[in-house]
Design a protein around this motif. Structure first.
Motif, PDB file in Angstrom:
ATOM      1  N   GLU A 166       0.821  -1.210   0.000  1.00 12.44           N
ATOM      2  CA  GLU A 166       0.000   0.000   0.000  1.00 12.44           C
ATOM      3  C   GLU A 166       0.861   1.269   0.000  1.00 12.44           C
ATOM      4  OE1 GLU A 166      -2.322  -3.350   1.732  1.00 12.44           O
ATOM      5  OE2 GLU A 166      -0.327  -2.473   2.094  1.00 12.44           O
ATOM      6  N   ALA A 169       2.429   1.640  -3.431  1.00 17.30           N
ATOM      7  CA  ALA A 169       1.402   1.991  -4.410  1.00 17.30           C
ATOM      8  C   ALA A 169       1.047   3.473  -4.301  1.00 17.30           C
ATOM      9  CB  ALA A 169       0.155   1.130  -4.190  1.00 17.30           C
ATOM     10  N   LEU A 251       1.411  -0.682 -10.172  1.00 18.00           N
ATOM     11  CA  LEU A 251       1.550  -0.131  -8.832  1.00 18.00           C
ATOM     12  C   LEU A 251       0.806   1.191  -8.695  1.00 18.00           C
ATOM     13  CD1 LEU A 251       2.910  -1.236  -6.339  1.00 18.00           C
ATOM     14  CD2 LEU A 251       4.931   0.127  -6.870  1.00 18.00           C
ATOM     15  N   TYR A 252       0.957   2.092  -9.682  1.00 21.23           N
ATOM     16  CA  TYR A 252       0.235   3.360  -9.540  1.00 21.23           C
ATOM     17  C   TYR A 252      -1.253   3.181  -9.815  1.00 21.23           C
ATOM     18  CZ  TYR A 252       1.169   4.079 -14.626  1.00 21.23           C
ATOM     19  OH  TYR A 252       1.271   3.955 -15.988  1.00 21.23           O
ATOM     20  N   GLU A 254      -2.872   0.573  -8.721  1.00 20.67           N
ATOM     21  CA  GLU A 254      -3.314   0.105  -7.405  1.00 20.67           C
ATOM     22  C   GLU A 254      -3.445   1.285  -6.444  1.00 20.67           C
ATOM     23  OE1 GLU A 254      -4.403  -2.402  -4.224  1.00 20.67           O
ATOM     24  OE2 GLU A 254      -4.381  -2.683  -6.405  1.00 20.67           O
ATOM     25  N   GLY A 255      -2.526   2.236  -6.538  1.00 22.27           N
ATOM     26  CA  GLY A 255      -2.602   3.422  -5.702  1.00 22.27           C
ATOM     27  C   GLY A 255      -3.864   4.222  -5.970  1.00 22.27           C
TER      28      GLY A 255
END
Length: 264
Positions: A166, A169, A251-252, A254-255
């Motif tokens: 988290e 992300a 990853l971004y 997911e962010g």
């Protein structure tokens, strides 16, 4: 050295207090650090932690973006800019907090785009030379570019050492926002930094046309991005640059999903 009152020295006729970071900005930095720690530790609702982490980090970067404009303008000759409060990094001193703070945050939450905001007012008549005007406009986007590269380096090093998904992300989303802000701010759109960089070099006729369209720069930007072909080309370029600098797309993404804590 001259003095305004005891204990308040002047710098070029400006009280030193005009250069001190405001409590508002320091509170934003404190929130950014605290929410980052909360995200790392998984304190409470981690999605809300990521939300605070990303939004406060984005607001800090907005303040620094506008500060870069202001400090370069001050050095270039507009010393009155200090009296307008722009060198204290206080976002409430901006000419239009709605466009500078509220709208960019809303766009981040809805679309994951680092929208540039119209903020500091610079007295262009106090700044001699076209190059200085260009440097004033360039200072803000340059700050975003620097943040993008710095965050990517931290992300690449940090991912090798492990840690909560988290947190990384959220950091990746911050880097992606800085990247989109960098590109958007450098577009030669009237009223935006990219357009303001070339405005001093235009001939009188084209400069009058530029000044006519400058107040509608945001509307023009949205219209361009709304066009499927132009919008698709823009985001294609963003994703290409993102891949080149090593920013993991999953990853971004997911962010962006995490900061929408109100969704299931």
């Amino acid at each position: 050295m001259s003095w305004d009152r005891p204990g308040d020295p002047l710098v070029l006729g400006v009280p030193r207090a005009a250069f001190r970071p405001s409590p508002v900005f320091l509170a934003l930095v404190a929130l950014f650090v605290a929410s980052g720690v909360m995200t790392w530790l998984g304190f409470g609702n981690v999605r809300f932690d990521v939300f605070l982490f990303v939004v406060s980090g984005w607001l800090v970067s907005l303040c620094l973006h506008e500060y870069a404009h202001a400090v370069v303008a001050y050095r270039a000759g507009d010393t009155d800019i200090a009296h307008r409060g722009y060198l204290t990094l206080n976002p409430f001193k901006y000419t239009n907090p709605l466009l500078s703070i509220v709208l960019p945050v809303v766009v981040v939450l809805l679309g994951g785009i680092g929208l540039p905001g119209g903020a500091v007012w610079v007295d262009r008549h106090a700044i001699p030379g076209r190059l200085r005007h260009t440097l004033v406009s360039l200072a803000g986007p340059a700050t975003n570019v620097l943040f993008t590269l710095l965050l990517v380096v931290v992300l690449q090093v940090g991912l090798r050492s492990g840690g909560p998904l988290e947190f990384w992300a959220g950091l990746a989303l911050l880097a992606f926002l800085q990247l989109t802000a960098s590109v958007l701010n450098l577009l030669p759109v009237p009223g935006l930094d990219g357009g303001n960089m070339i405005q001093p070099w235009l001939g009188p006729q084209y400069r009058r046309m530029y000044d006519l369209f400058a107040p509608f720069g945001f509307i023009l930007l949205f219209a361009l991005l709304w066009n499927p072909r132009i919008g698709g080309a823009f985001f294609g370029a963003i994703f290409t640059v993102s891949d080149l600098i090593g920013l993991p797309p999953r990853l971004y993404a997911e962010g962006l999903s995490l900061i929408r804590f109100w969704e299931n």
